[in-house]
Design a protein around this motif. Structure first.
Motif, short mmCIF file in Angstrom:
data_model
loop_
_atom_site.label_atom_id
_atom_site.label_comp_id
_atom_site.label_asym_id
_atom_site.label_seq_id
_atom_site.Cartn_x
_atom_site.Cartn_y
_atom_site.Cartn_z
N SER A 217 0.84 -1.20 0.00
CA SER A 217 0.00 0.00 0.00
C SER A 217 0.88 1.25 0.00
O SER A 217 1.99 1.24 0.56
CB SER A 217 -0.91 0.01 1.23
N PRO A 218 0.38 2.32 -0.60
CA PRO A 218 1.14 3.58 -0.56
C PRO A 218 1.44 4.02 0.88
O PRO A 218 2.52 4.56 1.14
CB PRO A 218 0.22 4.58 -1.26
N GLU A 219 0.53 3.74 1.78
CA GLU A 219 0.74 4.12 3.18
C GLU A 219 1.92 3.37 3.79
O GLU A 219 2.74 3.96 4.49
CB GLU A 219 -0.53 3.87 4.01
N ASP A 220 2.00 2.06 3.53
CA ASP A 220 3.12 1.27 4.06
C ASP A 220 4.44 1.67 3.42
O ASP A 220 5.48 1.71 4.09
CB ASP A 220 2.88 -0.23 3.87
N GLU B 89 5.29 4.62 2.39
CA GLU B 89 5.71 5.87 3.03
C GLU B 89 6.10 5.66 4.49
O GLU B 89 7.10 6.20 4.96
CB GLU B 89 4.59 6.91 2.94
N LYS B 90 5.29 4.89 5.21
CA LYS B 90 5.53 4.69 6.64
C LYS B 90 6.86 4.01 6.92
O LYS B 90 7.59 4.41 7.83
CB LYS B 90 4.38 3.86 7.23
N TYR B 91 7.19 2.98 6.16
CA TYR B 91 8.40 2.19 6.40
C TYR B 91 9.53 2.50 5.42
O TYR B 91 10.59 1.90 5.50
CB TYR B 91 8.07 0.70 6.33
#
Length: 70
Positions: free
Chosen positions: A49-52, A54-56
Motif C-alpha cells: 500500500s502507498p501508506e506502508d 511511506e511509513k516504512y
C-alpha cells in the motif's frame, strides 16, 4: 557465464528486509538480468500500500550474480 536474479523488499528506515527471492530463470547476459530486476522489483513494490511504502520507506533491492555453468 549465466546470471541469477535475487531480489527483496527492504524497510530503509531500519534496514530490515523480507527474505530474498530468486527469480525462477537464469539469464544469458548481465543486461537481461538487470532489466528483469528493474521490471520485477517495480511490480513487487506495487503490491504494498502507498501508506506502508511511506511509513516504512519501503524499497526494492536486487542483485544479479554470475554463476558458473558447465
Amino acid at each position: 557465464m549465466k546470471f541469477i536474479l535475487i531480489y527483496t523488499v527492504c524497510a530503509f528506515i531500519d534496514g530490515s528486509c523480507l527474505p530474498d527471492t530468486q527469480y525462477p530463470k537464469t539469464f544469458d547476459t548481465w543486461r537481461e538480468c538487470i532489466i528483469t530486476g528493474l521490471d520485477t522489483t517495480k511490480k513487487v513494490i506495487e503490491f504494498f500500500s502507498p501508506e506502508d511504502i511511506e511509513k516504512y520507506h519501503l524499497g526494492p533491492r536486487f542483485v544479479c550474480q554470475g554463476i558458473n555453468t558447465v
